[in-house]
Design an enzyme around this catalytic site. Sequence first.
Site, mmCIF file in Angstrom:
data_model
loop_
_atom_site.group_PDB
_atom_site.id
_atom_site.type_symbol
_atom_site.label_atom_id
_atom_site.label_comp_id
_atom_site.label_asym_id
_atom_site.label_seq_id
_atom_site.Cartn_x
_atom_site.Cartn_y
_atom_site.Cartn_z
ATOM 1 N N SER A 38 4.723 -0.789 -11.442
ATOM 2 C CA SER A 38 4.786 -0.549 -10.047
ATOM 3 C C SER A 38 3.577 -1.589 -8.776
ATOM 4 O O SER A 38 4.369 -1.775 -7.951
ATOM 5 C CB SER A 38 3.746 1.561 -9.796
ATOM 6 O OG SER A 38 4.412 1.724 -10.339
ATOM 7 N N LEU A 48 -2.479 1.546 -16.013
ATOM 8 C CA LEU A 48 -2.728 1.240 -15.000
ATOM 9 C C LEU A 48 -1.958 0.396 -14.018
ATOM 10 O O LEU A 48 -2.034 -0.493 -12.839
ATOM 11 C CB LEU A 48 -4.049 -0.278 -15.541
ATOM 12 C CG LEU A 48 -4.565 -0.179 -16.635
ATOM 13 C CD1 LEU A 48 -4.653 -1.215 -17.528
ATOM 14 C CD2 LEU A 48 -5.681 0.647 -15.655
ATOM 15 N N LYS A 59 -4.672 -0.429 -11.277
ATOM 16 C CA LYS A 59 -5.358 0.475 -10.732
ATOM 17 C C LYS A 59 -5.722 1.267 -11.589
ATOM 18 O O LYS A 59 -5.428 1.451 -12.838
ATOM 19 C CB LYS A 59 -4.750 1.538 -9.738
ATOM 20 C CG LYS A 59 -3.494 2.127 -10.419
ATOM 21 C CD LYS A 59 -3.567 3.508 -10.923
ATOM 22 C CE LYS A 59 -2.260 3.671 -11.768
ATOM 23 N NZ LYS A 59 -1.986 4.598 -12.502
ATOM 24 N N PRO A 119 -1.594 -5.123 -19.037
ATOM 25 C CA PRO A 119 -1.224 -4.017 -19.820
ATOM 26 C C PRO A 119 -0.176 -3.193 -20.070
ATOM 27 O O PRO A 119 0.034 -2.622 -18.371
ATOM 28 C CB PRO A 119 -2.058 -3.513 -21.398
ATOM 29 C CG PRO A 119 -3.041 -4.187 -20.521
ATOM 30 C CD PRO A 119 -3.232 -4.320 -19.184
ATOM 31 N N ALA A 124 -0.044 1.283 -19.792
ATOM 32 C CA ALA A 124 -1.373 2.205 -20.413
ATOM 33 C C ALA A 124 -1.866 2.399 -18.923
ATOM 34 O O ALA A 124 -3.403 3.036 -19.084
ATOM 35 C CB ALA A 124 -2.157 0.224 -20.110
ATOM 36 N N ASP A 153 4.603 5.342 -7.997
ATOM 37 C CA ASP A 153 3.533 4.873 -7.608
ATOM 38 C C ASP A 153 2.694 3.617 -6.785
ATOM 39 O O ASP A 153 2.281 2.997 -6.394
ATOM 40 C CB ASP A 153 2.590 4.119 -9.183
ATOM 41 C CG ASP A 153 1.474 5.740 -9.632
ATOM 42 O OD1 ASP A 153 1.215 6.847 -9.788
ATOM 43 O OD2 ASP A 153 1.336 5.286 -10.720
HETATM 44 O O1 C5P Z 1 8.269 7.945 -10.147
HETATM 45 P P1 C5P Z 1 8.054 7.097 -11.464
HETATM 46 O O2 C5P Z 1 9.504 6.388 -11.902
HETATM 47 O O3 C5P Z 1 7.318 5.938 -11.367
HETATM 48 O O4 C5P Z 1 7.948 8.291 -12.721
HETATM 49 C C1 C5P Z 1 8.679 7.602 -14.049
HETATM 50 C C2 C5P Z 1 8.406 9.264 -14.749
HETATM 51 O O5 C5P Z 1 6.883 9.941 -14.623
HETATM 52 C C3 C5P Z 1 9.287 10.307 -14.092
HETATM 53 O O6 C5P Z 1 10.378 9.633 -14.096
HETATM 54 C C4 C5P Z 1 8.282 11.460 -14.380
HETATM 55 O O7 C5P Z 1 8.881 11.832 -16.012
HETATM 56 C C5 C5P Z 1 7.481 11.523 -14.143
HETATM 57 N N1 C5P Z 1 6.480 11.798 -13.122
HETATM 58 C C6 C5P Z 1 6.286 12.726 -12.987
HETATM 59 N N2 C5P Z 1 5.512 13.028 -11.738
HETATM 60 C C7 C5P Z 1 5.449 12.203 -10.377
HETATM 61 C C8 C5P Z 1 4.873 10.872 -11.124
HETATM 62 C C9 C5P Z 1 5.798 10.814 -12.101
HETATM 63 O O8 C5P Z 1 6.689 13.691 -13.668
HETATM 64 N N3 C5P Z 1 4.011 12.711 -9.927
#
Ligand code: C5P
Length: 295
Positions: A101, A97, A10, A92, A95, A134
């Site tokens: 997720s 992308l 994405k 990759p 990135a 995501d």
């Molecule tokens: O939800 P996910 O594990 O993919 O998020 C990875 C990291 O990105 C989180 O640990 C956080 O540090 C940050 N994040 C955030 N706010 C969001 C999405 C992600 O701070 N809305």
Amino acid sequence: MPLIEWAQAKINLSLRILGRRADGYHQLETLMQTLRFADRLILEERPSGIELCCDDVRLSLGPDNLVHQAASLLTAAFPGHGVRISLQKRIPWQAGLGGGSSDAAATLRGLNRLWRLGLSLTQLIGLAAQLGSDVPFFVVGGLAVARGRGEQIIPLNVHLDFAVALLVPPFGLATADVYRAWRPVDQPTVIWSTLQQALADRDQRQILNSLHNDLEQPAFALRPELATVKHNLVLGGFPVLLSGSGSCLFVLLLTDADARRLHDLVPAGYQLITTRFSPLLTEMSAGEDWPDTEI
Ligand code: C5P
């Protein structure tokens, strides 16, 4: 019979951070679009257990892998099933992308089919939200707005067809590092609906004015060379933006001449991937062969 699931990449056409939340996440409003550039998952039924293999040896295949976590979530809820998943990586890493997720969402979609679980879209989105911010978007794909920490999805029933060039730097950026480096700034006046209209109208000037990502500043602070690359492309007249938390920059290619001109501006060490906007690809719509991406 093995099943094929495509896990598409994405880009974020717009990403606004509305503030920090009490749970440590950030409150988002982002406009996302899936691309015709994907990892491939082959799923085969087994009597029990989760077996994962991958053509990229750098990837951990253990319980920290999001594909493994997605399969575990379903075996916990629906015991008595097993699977062998072969993951073929093309997107990759680090990135922006959404590769990991997207793999997780493809696993949920694929196992729902393979094991005939009959889970609805809403149920799949609920499970996806447990795996990462995501992941719910990739259950739906296409063009959608995501809110909350990214898990509240509003699909936009619009099929935009744009060519897009991905400029992948020789380094990645960790999502958590980029969010941590974010500082509140004055809100931009641009909102995603303006961009959506500009894209639908193919209004080049308005598209250029409307692409926006609040994570660019923190990503550029961590990797100043990204700002230089963007600056040079903007001088060349290209609509360019960081995708998500980076490190990939993308360029919307509005004409064929743009695509040819861009080749000469790709910095040394950067990978250029040319692809298109695409709704969710299924085994039915895309078949088993790799989508026709130019790398
Ligand atoms: O939800 P996910 O594990 O993919 O998020 C990875 C990291 O990105 C989180 O640990 C956080 O540090 C940050 N994040 C955030 N706010 C969001 C999405 C992600 O701070 N809305």
